[in-house]
Write a protein that holds these residues in place. Structure first.
Motif, PDB file in Angstrom:
ATOM      1  N   ASN A 142       0.810  -1.218   0.000  1.00 39.35           N
ATOM      2  CA  ASN A 142       0.000   0.000   0.000  1.00 39.35           C
ATOM      3  C   ASN A 142       0.842   1.266   0.000  1.00 39.35           C
ATOM      4  OD1 ASN A 142       0.896  -0.565   2.582  1.00 39.35           O
ATOM      5  ND2 ASN A 142      -0.900   0.329   3.589  1.00 39.35           N
ATOM      6  N   ALA A 143       2.124   1.164   0.301  1.00 41.14           N
ATOM      7  CA  ALA A 143       3.008   2.339   0.288  1.00 41.14           C
ATOM      8  C   ALA A 143       4.134   2.189  -0.718  1.00 41.14           C
ATOM      9  CB  ALA A 143       3.589   2.563   1.680  1.00 41.14           C
ATOM     10  N   THR A 144       4.044   1.188  -1.568  1.00 43.98           N
ATOM     11  CA  THR A 144       5.155   0.912  -2.470  1.00 43.98           C
ATOM     12  C   THR A 144       5.311   1.983  -3.548  1.00 43.98           C
ATOM     13  OG1 THR A 144       6.197  -0.808  -3.813  1.00 43.98           O
ATOM     14  CG2 THR A 144       3.830  -0.488  -4.098  1.00 43.98           C
ATOM     15  N   ALA A 145       4.233   2.737  -3.844  1.00 39.51           N
ATOM     16  CA  ALA A 145       4.306   3.785  -4.862  1.00 39.51           C
ATOM     17  C   ALA A 145       4.532   5.164  -4.241  1.00 39.51           C
ATOM     18  CB  ALA A 145       3.025   3.791  -5.698  1.00 39.51           C
ATOM     19  N   ALA A 146       4.995   5.209  -2.995  1.00 36.27           N
ATOM     20  CA  ALA A 146       5.249   6.488  -2.331  1.00 36.27           C
ATOM     21  C   ALA A 146       6.389   7.228  -3.020  1.00 36.27           C
ATOM     22  CB  ALA A 146       5.583   6.262  -0.858  1.00 36.27           C
ATOM     23  N   ALA A 147       6.339   8.560  -2.958  1.00 35.49           N
ATOM     24  CA  ALA A 147       7.376   9.380  -3.578  1.00 35.49           C
ATOM     25  C   ALA A 147       8.626   9.458  -2.720  1.00 35.49           C
ATOM     26  CB  ALA A 147       6.840  10.781  -3.848  1.00 35.49           C
ATOM     27  N   PHE A 148       8.494   9.194  -1.413  1.00 35.59           N
ATOM     28  CA  PHE A 148       9.668   9.201  -0.542  1.00 35.59           C
ATOM     29  C   PHE A 148       9.420   8.265   0.627  1.00 35.59           C
ATOM     30  CE2 PHE A 148       6.998  12.257   1.679  1.00 35.59           C
ATOM     31  CZ  PHE A 148       7.235  11.972   3.015  1.00 35.59           C
ATOM     32  N   ALA A 149      10.491   7.859   1.277  1.00 40.06           N
ATOM     33  CA  ALA A 149      10.404   7.005   2.460  1.00 40.06           C
ATOM     34  C   ALA A 149      11.591   7.304   3.362  1.00 40.06           C
ATOM     35  CB  ALA A 149      10.388   5.530   2.070  1.00 40.06           C
ATOM     36  N   THR A 150      11.379   7.149   4.654  1.00 39.22           N
ATOM     37  CA  THR A 150      12.436   7.362   5.632  1.00 39.22           C
ATOM     38  C   THR A 150      12.096   6.552   6.874  1.00 39.22           C
ATOM     39  OG1 THR A 150      13.740   9.058   6.795  1.00 39.22           O
ATOM     40  CG2 THR A 150      11.345   9.403   6.651  1.00 39.22           C
ATOM     41  N   ASP A 151      12.943   6.609   7.879  1.00 39.82           N
ATOM     42  CA  ASP A 151      12.645   5.882   9.113  1.00 39.82           C
ATOM     43  C   ASP A 151      12.959   6.753  10.318  1.00 39.82           C
ATOM     44  OD1 ASP A 151      15.541   4.534  10.284  1.00 39.82           O
ATOM     45  OD2 ASP A 151      15.511   5.236   8.220  1.00 39.82           O
ATOM     46  N   TYR A 152      12.295   6.441  11.415  1.00 41.13           N
ATOM     47  CA  TYR A 152      12.474   7.168  12.666  1.00 41.13           C
ATOM     48  C   TYR A 152      12.244   6.194  13.808  1.00 41.13           C
ATOM     49  CZ  TYR A 152      11.503  10.613  16.392  1.00 41.13           C
ATOM     50  OH  TYR A 152      11.512  11.342  17.564  1.00 41.13           O
ATOM     51  N   ARG A 153      13.306   5.951  14.573  1.00 40.88           N
ATOM     52  CA  ARG A 153      13.253   5.082  15.745  1.00 40.88           C
ATOM     53  C   ARG A 153      12.667   3.701  15.452  1.00 40.88           C
ATOM     54  NH1 ARG A 153      12.131   9.418  20.690  1.00 40.88           N
ATOM     55  NH2 ARG A 153      13.884  10.757  20.128  1.00 40.88           N
ATOM     56  N   GLY A 154      13.125   3.129  14.350  1.00 47.65           N
ATOM     57  CA  GLY A 154      12.742   1.764  14.016  1.00 47.65           C
ATOM     58  C   GLY A 154      11.439   1.612  13.273  1.00 47.65           C
ATOM     59  N   VAL A 155      10.804   2.725  12.910  1.00 50.17           N
ATOM     60  CA  VAL A 155       9.552   2.679  12.159  1.00 50.17           C
ATOM     61  C   VAL A 155       9.771   3.313  10.792  1.00 50.17           C
ATOM     62  CG1 VAL A 155       7.157   3.507  12.043  1.00 50.17           C
ATOM     63  CG2 VAL A 155       8.110   2.720  14.218  1.00 50.17           C
ATOM     64  N   GLY A 156       9.299   2.664   9.734  1.00 53.34           N
ATOM     65  CA  GLY A 156       9.378   3.221   8.394  1.00 53.34           C
ATOM     66  C   GLY A 156       8.207   4.148   8.130  1.00 53.34           C
ATOM     67  N   PHE A 157       8.470   5.260   7.472  1.00 50.61           N
ATOM     68  CA  PHE A 157       7.427   6.220   7.100  1.00 50.61           C
ATOM     69  C   PHE A 157       7.528   6.494   5.605  1.00 50.61           C
ATOM     70  CE2 PHE A 157       8.010   6.998  11.601  1.00 50.61           C
ATOM     71  CZ  PHE A 157       6.716   7.214  12.063  1.00 50.61           C
TER      72      PHE A 157
END
Length: 284
Positions: free
Chosen positions: A35-50
């Protein structure tokens, strides 16, 4: 790109399906977070992907479970239908003593308080700009944690082509006071507003500066480098606050920028439009 456990998740800014590289067996395949594979960007914060920037869900921030980006992400709406454009960036605040992320839209900024990173039921949203101050950020790749002397800050390229301090924005609620490149605004005004989304930046810890690459000339390339020092600067007459020294460098093109360690020292490396990597500040 997110590195989590043995998986490297790779998102494409053009919204192509994300891929994963398994460091254990060296295989590459589609990422499981469909459901997030077509996101324009991705990052992580404290072990969680956003991730965000899914074309059909512009107000949705997607997040993973702790420690696992290879599964479906959960949707969390930020300012649903607020008219401020889609989500363009997210960064966890670099101060280890606080628990919140900063969500950027095209013309607005929100804070996502996360007292328990593992439980979204306690997350709350606060709007910082967008009502009176229509300040946002067009490029996720310019949002950077900066180790300023008085505590970590987040600097970003605003949707008006100027560089802003998030800390000063919260403290003053004033665009001019939070615009840390104000003394050099005529130089930054030359940045093409229609190409802000292509701008990229990196923090040079050796030179203690924020390095921004943006488009100024007629071609659709980031063809100018702006350096904003977090070490050199001073007070201005009749204007409250400290302002950094800025320099403008012509003849430097960068489609992307990153940092690598060479001989235990950080080096800034840019990716050119010709497919060649170039090292900046070679004397550092």
């Amino acid at each position: 790109t997110i590195v989590m456990n043995s998986i490297i998740g790779i998102w494409n800014r053009d919204g192509d399906d994300a891929q994963k590289w398994n460091q254990t067996d060296g295989t590459t395949s589609d990422l499981g977070s469909t459901n997030a594979t077509a996101a324009a960007f991705a990052t992580d914060y404290r072990g969680v992907g956003f991730a965000a920037g899914v074309e059909a869900s512009i107000d949705t921030l997607y997040y993973s479970t702790v420690g696992d980006i290879d599964a479906s992400f959960t949707a969390f709406n930020i300012g649903l239908g607020d008219g401020l454009g889609g989500i363009t960036g997210f960064i966890g605040h670099p101060n280890p003593n606080v628990n919140f992320g900063i969500v950027f839209k095209e013309r607005g900024i929100y804070v996502l308080d996360m007292p328990n990173i593992a439980s979204a039921s306690g997350w709350t949203v606060r709007q910082v700009t967008g009502t009176d101050l229509k300040l946002g950020c067009s490029s996720f790749h310019t949002i950077k944690a900066v180790p300023v002397p008085n505590g970590p800050d987040v600097w970003f390229l605003g949707n008006d082509g100027q560089v802003y301090s998030f800390k000063r924005l919260v403290e003053t609620q004033d665009l001019q006071l939070s615009n840390i490149t104000f003394p050099y605004s005529t130089s930054f005004d030359e940045i093409r507003k229609e190409r802000l989304e292509n701008a990229v930046a990196q923090v040079d810890t050796e030179g203690e500066q924020y390095c921004l690459f943006a488009s100024v000339d007629a071609t659709d390339k980031n063809d100018r480098m702006f350096t904003v020092s977090y070490r050199m600067g001073g007070e201005l007459p009749n204007r409250k606050g400290w302002f950094p020294e800025c320099q403008v460098h012509t003849g430097v093109e960068a489609a992307s920028v990153g940092a690598v360690n060479i001989s235990n020292r950080q080096r800034i490396v840019t990716g050119g439009y010709n497919g060649i990597l170039d090292r900046q500040f070679g004397a550092n």
